[in-house]
Design a protein around this motif. Structure first.
Motif, PDB file in Angstrom:
ATOM      1  N   LEU A 255      49.608  54.037  37.328  1.00  0.00           N
ATOM      2  CA  LEU A 255      49.282  52.634  37.095  1.00  0.00           C
ATOM      3  C   LEU A 255      48.467  52.091  38.273  1.00  0.00           C
ATOM      4  N   LEU A 256      47.308  51.519  37.962  1.00  0.00           N
ATOM      5  CA  LEU A 256      46.458  50.906  38.991  1.00  0.00           C
ATOM      6  C   LEU A 256      46.161  49.462  38.640  1.00  0.00           C
ATOM      7  N   GLU A 257      45.863  48.657  39.672  1.00  0.00           N
ATOM      8  CA  GLU A 257      45.490  47.256  39.491  1.00  0.00           C
ATOM      9  C   GLU A 257      44.121  47.015  40.115  1.00  0.00           C
ATOM     10  N   GLN A 258      43.250  46.377  39.369  1.00  0.00           N
ATOM     11  CA  GLN A 258      41.949  46.026  39.936  1.00  0.00           C
ATOM     12  C   GLN A 258      42.103  44.771  40.793  1.00  0.00           C
ATOM     13  N   GLN A 259      41.603  44.846  42.046  1.00  0.00           N
ATOM     14  CA  GLN A 259      41.768  43.744  42.984  1.00  0.00           C
ATOM     15  C   GLN A 259      40.764  42.630  42.707  1.00  0.00           C
ATOM     16  N   VAL A 260      41.219  41.406  42.940  1.00  0.00           N
ATOM     17  CA  VAL A 260      40.422  40.228  42.623  1.00  0.00           C
ATOM     18  C   VAL A 260      39.302  40.056  43.659  1.00  0.00           C
TER      19      VAL A 260
END
Length: 357
Positions: A255-260
């Motif tokens: 699971l990865l999150e794209q940074q704002v």
């Protein structure tokens, strides 16, 4: 006022040009070109980054984005993987914005005036001057870290170089050196020579004054104060921050999150971050149980310009399906695709230890 008030600024520029042509760097991939796009790309990549690191990134970037128009037409998500690991990611976002502005307002070409170039996103006065000098031969002085070292030592300029008064004096001196030089001055060789001299001879730690073409007239060399110039900044303690990073594994996916954007890692894909273990455990519960493995890994210290980040990674492997759905900026990424994903350097290092990216 600077202390070395010797006349002969024209000789200063000539000595640097002669030295550069004989001893300077001539085989870097962005040299021997008048293409403002290639010059601009190299100048942006070289900010805060060593030449040896930049070469590979520069060549890969140009292969994917060979022209301003190709870069302008790309999405930012397409650009970031070619910058991942190079750091200072605002540079990549500004690079993309600048290409779009050039395509929209300048016909896909750089203006020739350093003043006009400096109005473009992510381009400061010194970078604009370098582009104008290398691409168009404009007599526009530069003032990066290497050049500041040469000027403060040669002219005996004391004062922290980031202070306004010192910086103004450095720029004034640089302008005088350019204007005092003969009309035949090779601006590309002079500009490159200043950079090469600062990185090769006039180094931060132990300057090699014996090989410097300016040694005879250099204030720092003749007075033995090389270690005092440039005037060092007052030391201050870097703030310390901590975070827990969750490596949530479902079969062969992470699971990865794209940074704002904007942000330190804006546009990149990172591991979910939490302030403490309790918050991380709540997140794991939300994703569903049972977890057959929950392992705290070795911590990692990553140093930014203004603070130090202590990262504590936790590897959690889930059995079966998870309950929650990924958020709007989250995605399950196959392990086989992690190597091509735009990951921050410390995250890539953590995942490489697990999956040999």
């Amino acid at each position: 006022m600077y202390l070395n008030e010797r006349p002969g600024l024209a000789d200063f520029a000539k000595a640097i040009v002669d030295w550069q042509k004989q001893h300077g760097r001539h085989h870097l991939p962005w040299q021997d070109t008048r293409d403002a796009y290639r010059i601009w790309l190299s100048e942006i990549m070289l900010q805060q980054t060593q030449v040896t690191t930049v070469i590979g990134y520069y060549e890969r970037f140009l292969k994917r984005f060979p022209t301003i128009s190709v870069l302008a037409e790309a999405e930012q998500d397409e650009v970031m993987p070619y910058w991942a690991g190079l750091g200072y990611y605002a540079r990549a976002r500004n690079l993309h914005r600048c290409a779009q502005e050039l395509a929209t307002n300048w016909g896909g070409q750089f203006p020739e005036s350093p003043e006009q170039i400096a109005t473009l996103p992510g381009i400061g006065r010194s970078t604009a001057a370098a582009i104008a000098a290398f691409a168009y031969g404009k007599r526009s002085p530069i003032m990066d870290g290497n050049v500041k070292r040469v000027f403060t030592r040669y002219f005996g300029i004391y004062g922290v170089s980031s202070l306004r008064a010192t910086e103004q004096l450095l720029w004034k001196t640089a302008e005088e050196a350019v204007h005092a030089a003969p009309d035949t001055l090779d601006m590309a060789a002079y500009t490159q020579g200043l950079m090469d001299l600062g990185s090769d001879c006039c180094t931060r730690g132990k300057p090699d004054c014996a090989r410097c073409p300016l040694q005879a007239s250099c204030y720092a060399n003749t007075h033995g104060v090389q270690s005092e110039l440039p005037t060092p900044k007052p030391k201050k303690t870097s703030p310390q921050r901590e975070c827990k990073m969750l490596i949530l594994q479902r079969q062969d996916q992470i699971l990865l999150e794209q940074q704002v954007s904007p942000g330190i890692w804006g546009g990149l894909w990172s591991l979910p971050q939490y302030g403490d273990v309790a918050a991380l455990e709540v997140a794991c519960t939300n994703w569903g149980q049972p977890c057959r493995e929950s392992q705290k890994m070795a911590g990692l210290l990553h140093v930014f310009t203004h603070f130090k980040l202590h990262i504590e990674p936790w590897h959690v492997v889930c059995d079966g399906a998870v309950v929650a759905e990924p958020g709007p900026r989250q995605a399950w990424v196959p392990v086989t695709e992690l190597g091509a994903t735009a990951l921050p350097a410390p995250v890539k290092k953590i995942l490489s230890g697990l999956f040999a990216l």
